[in-house]
Enzyme design. Structure first.
Site, short mmCIF file in Angstrom:
data_model
loop_
_atom_site.label_atom_id
_atom_site.label_comp_id
_atom_site.label_asym_id
_atom_site.label_seq_id
_atom_site.Cartn_x
_atom_site.Cartn_y
_atom_site.Cartn_z
N LYS A 81 0.80 -1.23 0.00
CA LYS A 81 0.00 0.00 0.00
C LYS A 81 0.84 1.29 0.00
O LYS A 81 0.35 2.35 -0.39
CB LYS A 81 -0.93 0.02 1.21
CG LYS A 81 -2.02 -1.04 1.21
CD LYS A 81 -3.21 -0.62 0.39
CE LYS A 81 -4.41 -1.53 0.61
NZ LYS A 81 -5.63 -1.07 -0.09
N SER A 106 -8.67 -0.49 7.45
CA SER A 106 -8.50 -1.45 8.55
C SER A 106 -7.05 -1.63 8.93
O SER A 106 -6.75 -2.29 9.92
CB SER A 106 -9.11 -2.80 8.16
OG SER A 106 -8.39 -3.38 7.07
#
Length: 418
Positions: A81, A106
């Site tokens: 990410k 999350s």
């Protein structure tokens, strides 16, 4: 975020530009091979393994598969990410950066944006569901972000994000549904194809095609002096699929290279929304699942869907069970000595256990087979969490974690971005 109308077009050259833009901030993560896992993938499944599937009673497939693992678990913040986060921030104006950034996640995108924001010297506001893995919460806070806790329904998260934006003026950086995120994530595919080629050049036997390459001395038609090179690209790449930022980025990066791209999802409790959506011919806008692959508890975004639903770019999406995910995770951890989270191994599980995919490799790869790149997307879990997963049934695993899920505290999760 940057105006979508002003972003780079979603094509390979844009991914290459994104890579030049962010490579100073990211790791060129290693590509590993595994003789053991390649051998297991090339071994037919038992007839018992096909019981309860459409292939019951049929002879198991006999594919030949050699793996090339792109280990994004060794990336900064422990997951891929960071690529999209740095690319997204690089496209913001000075005025936008000065306001800080906000997102909901999350864990992995939360950590990525927190670290990117710290690097740029700007505030990061992160809305996290209360069921987020404790280690991911701690890491996000450790990177200096202000964390706000919400329930896990989309209404709750989005309402809190709106409140944060109203109070702080922060710019929303979504986890996956934006071209700048997609282009950033796709950069791993450029590295993977280059690194696999380097490995094969150094040791040709790593490729299923090594006999052909040696026999033709690098010429596909076997005639000395031919200008047609023997194939040197990966036959396929499989990547985990949640919101679709990574898979769509990979598909764009590899478009026109001759490498087929596939997605992998958990099947538990409707987490396979892309597979079902492709079958129905329309995107499924919501997911409610507590699969152990917690980074994949979200529906495919609108922009990624336009790419993933294009069969010329993504050839197919497969789904695997919780038991298969845990089995693949056990192999990667114990045989490769690589520490991964459950979401990272869904692609491995597809190659090992999905008979449909395996039959495709057998049919198209023939006696030679396929060289298959597999993205290990992250390693953000803990020894305690892994122990709990394997100490309990696969249907329970991390789903027993404490934490309120909805306004009423019911045990459901909706569209939780990783």
């Amino acid at each position: 975020m940057a105006d979508i109308a002003k972003t780079l077009p979603l094509k390979r050259s844009s991914v290459q530009s994104a890579h030049e833009n962010i490579k100073q901030h990211i790791h060129r993560t290693p590509v590993l091979t595994s003789t053991t896992l390649s051998r297991l993938a090339s071994t037919p499944q038992s007839p018992e393994a096909l019981a309860g599937t459409p292939f019951k009673g049929q002879a198991p497939a006999r594919p030949k598969i050699n793996f090339f693992f792109k280990c994004e678990n060794y990336q900064r913040i422990g997951a891929f990410k960071i690529r999209g986060a740095f690319h997204a921030l690089s496209k913001l104006s000075e005025e936008e950066l000065s306001r800080g950034v906000v997102t909901h996640s999350s864990g992995n995108h939360a950590q990525a944006l927190a670290l990117a924001a710290r690097t740029y010297g700007i505030p990061a506001h992160i809305v996290m569901p209360t069921i987020s893995t404790p280690s991911k919460i701690a890491a996000t806070q450790g990177y200096g972000a202000q964390v706000y806790f919400s329930g896990s329904t989309s209404d709750e998260r989005e309402a809190l994000v709106r409140d944060v934006i109203k109070d702080t003026g922060a710019v929303l950086v979504p986890p996956y549904d934006h071209p700048d995120i997609i282009l950033g994530q796709g950069t791993m595919a450029l590295e993977l194809e280059e690194q696999a080629a380097e490995l094969i050049k150094e040791d040709p036997t790593l490729s299923v095609h090594h006999t052909r390459r040696q026999a033709t001395n690098g010429h596909a038609d076997g005639i000395t002096g031919s200008h047609v090179p023997a194939p040197a690209h990966l036959d396929a790449v499989i990547a985990p699929l949640g919101g679709g930022g990574m898979l769509s980025g990979i598909a764009i990066a590899l478009d026109g290279t001759g490498t087929s791209v596939f997605g992998a999802e958990p099947s538990f409790s409707g987490a396979d929304d892309a597979r079902r959506g492709l079958a129905d011919g329309k995107r499924i806008p919501a997911v409610k699942s507590l699969t152990i692959a917690d980074g994949l508890r979200t529906p495919v975004g609108e922009i990624p869907w336009t790419i993933i639903s294009d069969a010329a770019k993504v050839r197919g999406v497969y789904a695997v069970t919780e038991e298969q995910i845990l089995s693949a995770m056990k192999l990667v951890v114990e045989r490769m000595k690589v520490f991964v989270e459950p979401s990272a191994v869904v692609g491995v599980a597809v190659a090992l256990y999905d008979e449909g995919f395996r039959r495709l490799v057998e049919r198209e790869g023939g006696q030679e087979g396929w060289d298959v790149g597999v993205v290990l997307s992250g390693g953000n879990t803990t020894v305690e969490a892994i122990g709990k997963m394997f100490a309990t049934s696969a249907k329970e695993g991390e789903r027993e974690r404490k934490g309120r899920l909805g306004r009423g505290g019911d045990r459901v999760a909706e569209d939780v971005a990783g």
